[in-house]
Enzyme design. Structure first.
Site, PDB file in Angstrom:
ATOM      1  N   CYS A  91       0.821  -1.108  -0.068  1.00  9.43           N
ATOM      2  CA  CYS A  91      -0.039   0.019  -0.190  1.00  9.43           C
ATOM      3  C   CYS A  91       0.957   1.200   0.038  1.00  9.43           C
ATOM      4  O   CYS A  91       1.966   1.154   0.273  1.00  9.43           O
ATOM      5  CB  CYS A  91      -0.932  -0.151   1.080  1.00  9.43           C
ATOM      6  N   HIS A 140     -20.502 -22.851   9.892  1.00  2.28           N
ATOM      7  CA  HIS A 140     -20.036 -22.597  10.997  1.00  2.28           C
ATOM      8  C   HIS A 140     -20.599 -21.444  11.821  1.00  2.28           C
ATOM      9  O   HIS A 140     -20.748 -20.480  11.110  1.00  2.28           O
ATOM     10  CB  HIS A 140     -18.320 -22.311  10.958  1.00  2.28           C
TER      11      HIS A 140
END
Length: 667
Positions: A12, A581
């Site tokens: 970045c 989950h």
């Protein structure tokens, strides 16, 4: 030499947070899929975990998530996906990138998992290419701005005019600090221009890039007496915008020259690099930059006048614009636009000198930008402390760490909180940042340092009021964030819509013996002869069985947790398997419940479109989210890559055999 299924490179503009957040997300996403991965990071300290030629050659696919140059040409010929770093900050988004990269090699089962809307991005967009080149320049420039700005600000500790040998508060050491800081700040535009050019045309573009940046600072020199171009005259610089234009110009001129000189013999490559490229590119770029100096100076002046015009409209208008931009994407393109504009204004302010209108406006603008960048992480800290019960342990820990990140002007720590609930968390962050910016402008705070957060408080004029403005923004935003989390928490605690009554579990085909306590998957939690009309009915069955087994205390809360996860993205896999989950405080112990439906559960989205025959459901207590959850999930996902494992579980009607097979893969 180790081989990896996936290799990746992240980077970045600042190289502080996004780079490593993307790395972590990619690693977790790969683990969920049972894939090995190595991620190379391009941060401010340089390249870490660097990929070798053999690792690149041995990888199945490549993921590039970067807003700066990461030398992607190394991966030529490999199946690859290239996107901005912001598209890989969550595990789900990173997983999609991995799926797309694998799909590029013609794996039909993986290709089916790639979202249609993502597939249109397979070819890197022109917008992202331009943004990546720009951010490569910005990432190299920022360190000069920070170093120069902070040193200049420190020199003010001896007095506002301590650098001036004719002033009463003169100090020679302060004067030297200001000289060093000024040199670093003056390099801002040439470095910006040079590394935009380098991102496009590689090393040969550095020379014309630096020259273009210097011209952007100095402008076209004209003799005051004759009005004609004169090397000894003075010009009007066109600053930051000129550096951007010059960088792109230099980079693409090099690409043009490479085509022009492509026909020269190979043995003249050295001559091209050391003589032809620098000579012709510098001449062409220099002449163009001098030729456009007049219009560019006018545009630069108009932009500054526009920003000052916003200030004339009142603190609310300017502060709202700054706050919304800084908190919109927290370190992304919009945030960087506001921050870089602030540093450009600060550079002009420091050059104009203390006491001038330019200095007062530029340092006030910088203070507002810094306040807006500091607030979002502090909002999360306030929220996880005051509303602790509404956050997972993982979020609570991240929020506490954000206290340090926020105080040091690192906005990106708030991103994980926003990505989970963009609405209304993004507007809350924007409101908090805007309040801090507006109050900073109203309190007449002046910050001569471009970074550092509260570390530069000694040089901030009206520093206590600045801290007050930031705290007010953080508290207001924090209260709203807690209110939202409380509402969301209570909503999820309400009973789920009535599901089909759950009958007592049908007997397994073979009566299974009790599993030993050491077994994670207990035989009595394996149901092999079920018949479900829908996905939700299957998940409701699992939730009720969890309560009966003492694994959970509230079936509705568990079902809501399952459905919330499905809303984020289906857990249906391939060849009839699903791994739903649930993470909930209503779950008292980590466990796995397995259900089989030979006829298949329809309406459960899967990667290959086939109905689900086997659901291996993971139930995780809220306090263990991010630890036990990821470990179990990664092991189950890895097991599903094994053909023998799939065949055994899918083909068996023996609950004990199924439990034993899964337990063997969870050790």
């Amino acid at each position: 030499m180790a081989k990896f299924d996936i290799i990746a490179a992240t980077g970045c503009p600042t190289g502080i947070a996004h780079t490593f957040m993307a790395k972590e997300a990619l690693e977790k996403a790969a683990a969920e899929r049972g894939l090995t991965i190595k991620v190379e990071t391009h941060g401010q300290v340089g390249v870490e975990n660097e990929l070798t030629k053999s690792e690149i050659a041995g990888a199945k696919a490549v993921v590039v998530a970067a807003d700066k140059d990461v030398q992607a040409e190394r991966f030529a010929g490999k199946p690859m996906v290239s996107v901005g770093v912001s598209k890989a900050l969550s595990v789900e988004a990173a997983g999609k990138l991995i799926d797309r990269a694998l799909a590029a090699k013609g794996d039909d089962t993986v290709a089916a998992a790639a979202d249609v809307e993502d597939e249109v991005e397979e070819k890197e967009s022109i917008g992202h290419v331009i943004y990546k080149h720009l951010m490569n320049g910005v990432s190299h420039m920022l360190v000069f701005v920070v170093a120069g700005g902070v040193l200049t600000a420190i020199s003010f500790l001896w007095g506002i005019t301590s650098f001036d040998s004719t002033a009463a508060d003169y100090n020679s050491f302060a004067a030297m600090l200001k000289i060093i800081g000024g040199i670093a700040m003056n390099l801002m535009v040439p470095v910006l221009s040079a590394y935009i050019a380098e991102s496009i045309g590689k090393r040969p573009a550095l020379v014309p890039g630096f020259v273009a940046g210097m011209i952007a600072i100095q402008g076209l020199p004209v003799n005051a007496e004759t009005g004609m171009i004169d090397a000894g005259g003075a010009g009007v610089g066109f600053g930051f915008l000129g550096g951007i234009v010059g960088g792109f110009l230099a980079g693409y001129v090099i690409l043009l020259l490479e085509k022009v000189f492509a026909g020269l013999p190979k043995n003249l490559d050295g001559l091209k690099a050391i003589f032809l490229y620098p000579l012709f590119s510098t001449a062409i770029v220099g002449l163009v930059m001098l030729g456009i100096s007049g219009p560019m100076a006018a545009i630069n002046t108009a932009m500054m006048d526009f920003l000052k015009g916003l200030s004339a409209s009142g603190a609310v208008v300017l502060g709202l614009a700054i706050g919304c931009m800084c908190a919109f994407d927290m370190g992304g393109p919009v945030n960087k636009a506001a921050y870089v504009t602030g540093t450009a204004m600060l550079t002009e302010a420091l050059a104009a000198g203390v006491g001038t209108d330019t200095y007062n406006f530029g340092t006030n603008f910088m203070a507002a930008v810094s306040a807006a960048c500091i607030v979002p992480p502090l909002i999360t800290t306030f929220a996880v402390v005051v509303g602790k019960k509404y956050f997972s342990q993982e979020d609570h820990d991240a929020g506490v760490v954000n206290l340090i990140l926020g105080c040091t002007h690192i906005t990106e720590g708030a991103i994980p909180f926003m990505t989970k609930n963009i609405w209304p968390v993004m507007p809350i962050m924007m409101l908090g940042s805007s309040i801090a910016s507006i109050l900073t402008i109203m309190f007449n705070v002046h910050d001569p340092a471009p970074h550092g957060g509260f570390l530069v408080l000694p040089v901030v004029e009206n520093g206590p009021l600045w801290v007050l403005a930031i705290l007010i923004g953080a508290v207001v935003g924090g209260i709203l964030f807690v209110a939202f989390k409380k509402y969301d928490f209570e909503k999820n605690q309400k009973p789920a819509p009535a599901a089909k009554p759950v009958e007592a579990p049908k007997a397994a085909a073979v009566e299974a013996p009790k599993a030993e306590a050491a077994d994670f998957v207990k035989v009595e939690n394996v149901f092999v002869a079920e018949d479900f009309a829908s996905r939700d009915e299957a998940l409701s069955f699992v939730s009720n069985q969890a309560v009966k087994a003492g694994i959970a205390s509230d079936a509705d809360a568990v079902l809501n947790a399952f459905l919330a996860r499905e809303a984020e993205g289906t857990t249906g896999m391939m060849e009839g398997f699903a791994i739903p989950h649930a993470k909930s405080d209503a779950i008292t112990e980590a466990a796995v419940i397995v259900v089989k439906d030979e006829s298949g559960v329809t309406g459960w989205d899967t990667m290959d479109g086939a109905p689900v025959n086997v659901a291996i459901a993971l139930l995780i207590p809220g306090a263990q989210a991010g630890t036990t959850h990821l470990k179990i999930l990664s092991k189950v996902a890895e097991a599903l890559m094994d053909e023998d494992f799939r065949a055994t579980v899918k083909g068996s009607t023996d609950a004990a055999e199924i439990a034993k097979t899964i337990n063997a893969r969870l050790v």
